[in-house]
Every structure is written in structure tokens, then in C-alpha cells.
Enzyme design. Structure first.
Site, PDB file in Angstrom:
ATOM      1  N   CYS A 100       0.857  -1.194   0.000  1.00 44.71           N
ATOM      2  CA  CYS A 100       0.000   0.000   0.000  1.00 44.71           C
ATOM      3  C   CYS A 100       0.887   1.236   0.000  1.00 44.71           C
ATOM      4  CB  CYS A 100      -0.886  -0.026   1.241  1.00 44.71           C
ATOM      5  SG  CYS A 100      -1.698   1.537   1.583  1.00 44.71           S
ATOM      6  N   CYS A 104      -3.487   7.476  -1.989  1.00 46.29           N
ATOM      7  CA  CYS A 104      -4.782   7.585  -2.690  1.00 46.29           C
ATOM      8  C   CYS A 104      -5.872   8.150  -1.808  1.00 46.29           C
ATOM      9  CB  CYS A 104      -5.235   6.203  -3.160  1.00 46.29           C
ATOM     10  SG  CYS A 104      -3.921   5.055  -3.421  1.00 46.29           S
ATOM     11  N   THR A 191      -4.339   4.977   7.151  1.00 49.14           N
ATOM     12  CA  THR A 191      -3.274   4.580   6.231  1.00 49.14           C
ATOM     13  C   THR A 191      -2.328   5.748   5.970  1.00 49.14           C
ATOM     14  OG1 THR A 191      -4.726   2.991   5.169  1.00 49.14           O
ATOM     15  CG2 THR A 191      -2.868   3.764   3.875  1.00 49.14           C
ATOM     16  N   GLU A 257      -0.618   1.695   9.275  1.00 50.22           N
ATOM     17  CA  GLU A 257      -1.853   2.318   9.729  1.00 50.22           C
ATOM     18  C   GLU A 257      -1.636   2.808  11.154  1.00 50.22           C
ATOM     19  OE1 GLU A 257      -2.285  -0.515   7.759  1.00 50.22           O
ATOM     20  OE2 GLU A 257      -3.185   0.669   6.148  1.00 50.22           O
ATOM     21  N   HIS A 292     -12.633   5.773  -3.555  1.00 50.39           N
ATOM     22  CA  HIS A 292     -11.613   4.938  -2.919  1.00 50.39           C
ATOM     23  C   HIS A 292     -11.754   3.473  -3.333  1.00 50.39           C
ATOM     24  CE1 HIS A 292      -8.152   4.598  -0.563  1.00 50.39           C
ATOM     25  NE2 HIS A 292      -8.684   3.844   0.369  1.00 50.39           N
ATOM     26  N   TYR A 296      -8.751   0.843  -5.421  1.00 56.03           N
ATOM     27  CA  TYR A 296      -8.242  -0.505  -5.190  1.00 56.03           C
ATOM     28  C   TYR A 296      -7.721  -1.163  -6.469  1.00 56.03           C
ATOM     29  CZ  TYR A 296      -8.679  -0.519  -0.233  1.00 56.03           C
ATOM     30  OH  TYR A 296      -8.443  -0.233   1.085  1.00 56.03           O
ATOM     31  N   CYS A 298      -4.859  -0.544  -6.938  1.00 57.96           N
ATOM     32  CA  CYS A 298      -3.534  -0.840  -6.367  1.00 57.96           C
ATOM     33  C   CYS A 298      -3.324  -2.340  -6.204  1.00 57.96           C
ATOM     34  CB  CYS A 298      -3.374  -0.145  -5.023  1.00 57.96           C
ATOM     35  SG  CYS A 298      -4.539  -0.739  -3.755  1.00 57.96           S
ATOM     36  N   GLU A 446      -6.723  -5.365   4.093  1.00 59.17           N
ATOM     37  CA  GLU A 446      -7.164  -4.076   3.576  1.00 59.17           C
ATOM     38  C   GLU A 446      -8.082  -4.268   2.359  1.00 59.17           C
ATOM     39  OE1 GLU A 446      -3.956  -1.437   2.843  1.00 59.17           O
ATOM     40  OE2 GLU A 446      -5.179   0.322   3.247  1.00 59.17           O
TER      41      GLU A 446
END
Ligand code: SF4
Ligand code: FE
Length: 485
Positions: A100, A104, A191, A257, A292, A296, A298, A446
């Protein structure tokens, strides 16, 4: 300074004075702490690639406010093309970092606020959008990393904010002053919090009239007085303190986090973007969540890394040609590319909002994220299947390199000629990292809970699907008359 380099970003963090705690102690040097540092490296990649000619088109954009070239993470989407590039940027960075990369959330908060502040002003003739735009300009011009802070601790989940036994379980205003407000509460699971210059706070659920003091959005510098960070633990996190070059799997990058506590923090009015307009809390949450859930993308990039590692593990074992291994790798790719389809589709089906910002298609973004709650788990299962049990029974790097055990470890973990035992071990450690270690937080848990848990997406899918149209299509084809009465 429209775009910082990775080095400038790192230096800018050194200038902050964050109150960070980990293992019961205050962290004196956040940037160089061995547990936190890999997460800083991952964010730094978002700065580094923006200066790379090969990635400039994906990583940068033209500001609609200034016309300057800016990092895409601070950009307000001005077209479908921007939305598509955002998805591609997420995959690229996931592949480059294997974790991560944290930036974002702030981008999604900025875009959601650009729409919702505009809508609040239309209804109440307030000036939130003007304030927000002023703030956005400084984020773009200084190329800031923003933490998008949404999730409150929520206390008793059966009760709304104003009925909580502890009123601070949702972040709220405790005092109004002439020049601003004082807020108290916390945001959980934040995050990239301690790698951020700014914290952008948003409400976490739809709210009623009685929750007015909780219907709140604002931004603060991350080192504002009264903000306290408590780092979350990740499995295998202390391997980063061992100083080796193998056992942590991903040698350079990671995520983090933190619990962010707002201990009676002052927010000047010019940084308040919503206060009391409770009926806009739900739309802000939904808009942020849709963006968001698109982000993802990502996980597709991290999936690329895991699939590559599984292929290498199979080759190292001499089984890459076996039909069942080839089939498992095809399955992993099919799942990963299906995820890619979702994050591209919700972008291409996006729409221009009244504010001028382009938003993703909410239904498709939720379908995409729902797939993300499942497919990485299956991809991880297949990677572990291919890797074999050695991934979790492997001796340490020290045993590979120490005198007494070195020869046995090298001898008994050797496979084919041409495959170095050390390289075989490195790949297995990377798969371990992605599916069980620190990066499993980002790739698996996540994927499940980030941007809202699976049920949140199912509710949105149920709400956004046009069931009446589907029924009509079925009725028309089999000759059922529509009831006009
Ligand atoms: Fe970005 Fe993915 Fe990390 Fe969320 S989980 S902040 S979308 S990299
Ligand atoms: Fe997330």
C-alpha cells in the site's frame, strides 16, 4: 514548488513535529525508524515516478486551478481520461512497491470534497467550496501528501453518534470560537498517517439532525497541536528491525496504519469544509467511498508482483511446466485481470458532476471493490499452493549465512543447477510477506475492509442497480403486460 522529488518529500517530513507512539514509547525520529521507514519509501515512490519521463503521463496532470503540472495525487479529475489514468497509476504503483503506497486516500478525499462542498453551497449559500478551493491550491502548489481520515472508532455500533455512551467515539465539535472550532475524537486505521503533511477529516456515516456536531469535515497540518498518532502493529513487523536483506521479503517498501487521536484540537474556520449540514454527511461518505473503491486498482499491481513471484517459485522448483501449475497461474491472472476490468470500467463509465469534477460510476466501483474483497484471497491461496510449505518453514537468513548451518541450508534447499538457494529463499520470503507478513495487511485484510467492508458494497450495489428496468426487460420478452393502473 509544484512537484517535489522523493528526496524533497523525505526532507519535508523531517521538518514536521509529529507526536507518534509505538511499542509504548514516543518515536523520536519518525522518518528513519526501521519499522516506519519502508512505508515512507512507498509514498516517496509517488513523488519519484512523477519525475520519470516514462510515467509522467500517468503520474502527473495539469491543475485546473493554476495550469501548472502537478502530481496526479493532488489533482481534481477533469475528464474520463483522468479517471482512467488514476486506475492505471494505482496498478503501476502497486507493481512498483508491492504494498500500500498510501497516497490515494487523500486524493479521494480532495475529489469528494470538491463535489460535496459545491453541493452544500448550492443549498445553503455557504462558502465551503471557495475555502476548499483555496486549500486545494496550497495542496497542489506544495505537492502535499494528505491522509484522508474517515473511520471513527464507532463505539457501540447499534447506536448513532449522538447516543454513544462515550460521545467521543465519533469525532465532534466540543467548542465553537470566533475564529474556529475545537474538535475531539479519533480516526482509526489511518493509512499513511505519519507520512502525511495534512489530515483531511470526513464523517464516517450518514447522519441525522441530532448528529449535527458530528457532521464535520476539515483539514489540519498533521503536526497540529493535540494530534497524537499510535502506530498499528503488523504481523512480522519486527523483522524490519533485524537488519538483514532477506527475511522481511519486501526489502524496501511497506505500508502502515495508525490510530489518530484529536485531543481537543483547534481548527480555524478557513479549514472547515462542512459543519452541521448533516444531510450531506451520507453523500460525502458515498462519494469518497466510490472513489476509494476505484483506488483498489492498487491491488492489481500487488497481484502482478505475487503472480510473478509464484511463477518464479515454480520455476525454481522445476515444476513450471506441470499442467496443474500452469493452470493455477492462469487462474491467478484471470482473477487479477478481472479486477483490472472493474477499476477501468468504473472510470470509463464516470460522469461530470455539477462542480465540474468527474466522478466514477458508483455501481461499478462498488462491484470492483466487492471483487477485491475476494479475489486477492484466492490469488494468495494459489500462490501459497505453488510456493509449498517451505515458505513458512524456511530457516532464517542468518542460518543461510552462518558457519555451522550454511552448508546444510545451501545443500538441502538447492533444487536445479543454475538456481541459487539464496534466490529461491528470497522469492519464498516475498510470497510469505505478501500473504502472511506485513504486506498481507495491505493485500488481504485491507482488500477486505479498506474503503468499507464487503457488506457496505453490497448495500450500495443493491441501491444502485436498476431493478425496475431489469424486470421490464424480462416482462417484455415473455409477453407480460405492464400494469398501468
Ligand atoms: Fe491506495 Fe490501495 Fe493503499 Fe488504499 S490500499 S491507500 S487504495 S494503495
Ligand atoms: Fe485503504
Amino acid at each position: 514548488m509544484p512537484m517535489m522529488t522523493a528526496q524533497q518529500y523525505e526532507e519535508s517530513l523531517r521538518a514536521l513535529n509529529l507526536e507518534v507512539y509505538m511499542f509504548g514509547e514516543r518515536v523520536a525520529n519518525v522518518v528513519d525508524d526501521p519499522i516506519i521507514r519502508p512505508s515512507m519509501n512507498a509514498v516517496a515512490k509517488t513523488y519519484e515516478l512523477a519525475h520519470h519521463p516514462a510515467y509522467a503521463d500517468l503520474m502527473t496532470a495539469r491543475s485546473h486551478l493554476t495550469g501548472n503540472r502537478i502530481n496526479r495525487f493532488t489533482h481534481i479529475h477533469q475528464s474520463i481520461d483522468d479517471l482512467v489514468k488514476k486506475s492505471k497509476m494505482g496498478r503501476l504503483l502497486g507493481r512498483k512497491t508491492g504494498c500500500c503506497f498510501q497516497r490515494c486516500v487523500g486524493m479521494d478525499a480532495l475529489n469528494a470534497l470538491s463535489i460535496i462542498t459545491y453541493n452544500i453551497d448550492r443549498k445553503y449559500e455557504t462558502s465551503y467550496n471557495q475555502r476548499f478551493t483555496q486549500y486545494l491550491r496550497s495542496v497542489q502548489e506544495n505537492d502535499l501528501m494528505c491522509d484522508g481520515a474517515m473511520t471513527d472508532p464507532k463505539g457501540d455500533r447499534s447506536l448513532p453518534p449522538h447516543q454513544q455512551p462515550d460521545p467521543d467515539h465519533y469525532l465532534h465539535v466540543i467548542e465553537e470560537k470566533e475564529d474556529g472550532i475545537v474538535v475531539r475524537g479519533a480516526k482509526a486505521h489511518q493509512t499513511g498517517a505519519v507520512n502525511s503533511h495534512e489530515v483531511i477529516v470526513m464523517p464516517t456515516i450518514a447522519m441525522q439532525e441530532a448528529d449535527r456536531e458530528y457532521a464535520l469535515s476539515f483539514a489540519l497540518p498533521s503536526d497540529a497541536r493535540g494530534i497524537v498518532y499510535i502506530m498499528g502493529r503488523q504481523s512480522c513487523d519486527t523483522r524490519k528491525m533485524e537488519g538483514g536483506t532477506m527475511d522481511q521479503g519486501n526489502l524496501r517498501y511497506g505500508g502502515h496504519e495508525a490510530l489518530v487521536v484529536f485531543d481537543d484540537v483547534f481548527v480555524p474556520w478557513e479549514r472547515v469544509f462542512m459543519y452541521g449540514e448533516h444531510e450531506f454527511a451520507g453523500p460525502l461518505v458515498e462519494m469518497f467511498a466510490a472513489y476509494h473503491r476505484q483506488s483498489y486498482a492498487c491491488k492489481v499491481g500487488v497481484g502482478d508482483v505475487l503472480i510473478g513471484a509464484a511463477q518464479l517459485a515454480a520455476e525454481n522448483n522445476g515444476v513450471a511446466g506441470a499442467s496443474h501449475i500452469r493452470d493455477k497461474l492462469i487462474e491467478m491472472n484471470q482473477l487479477n485481470e478481472t479486477l483490472y476490468c472493474g477499476c477501468i470500467a468504473c472510470a470509463t463509465e464516470g460522469q461530470k458532476k455539477l462542480s465540474g469534477t468527474y466522478a466514477v460510476n458508483t455501481l461499478l466501483a462498488n462491484v470492483h471493490k466487492q471483487n477485491v474483497t475476494r479475489f486477492p484471497y484466492e490469488i494468495a491461496r494459489l500462490a501459497q499452493d505453488i510456493a509449498g510449505g517451505l515458505m513458512v518453514t524456511l530457516p532464517s537468513e542468518k542460518d543461510l549465512n552462518a558457519g555451522a548451518t550454511q552448508k546444510w541450508v545451501k545443500k538441502y534447499f538447492r533444487t536445479q543447477p543454475g538456481v541459487r538457494t539464496e534466490d529461491r529463499m528470497r522469492i519464498l520470503r516475498l510470497i510469505e510477506n505478501l500473504t502472511l507478513g506485513t504486506a498481507a495487511v495491505g493485500y488481504l485484510t485491507e482488500s477486505m475492509h479498506g474503503a468499507g467492508s464487503p457488506q457496505a458494497q453490497r448495500i450500495m450495489i443493491g441501491r444502485k442497480v436498476n431493478m425496475a428496468e431489469k424486470k421490464k426487460a424480462a416482462m417484455r420478452l415473455c409477453g407480460i403486460e405492464e400494469d398501468d393502473s
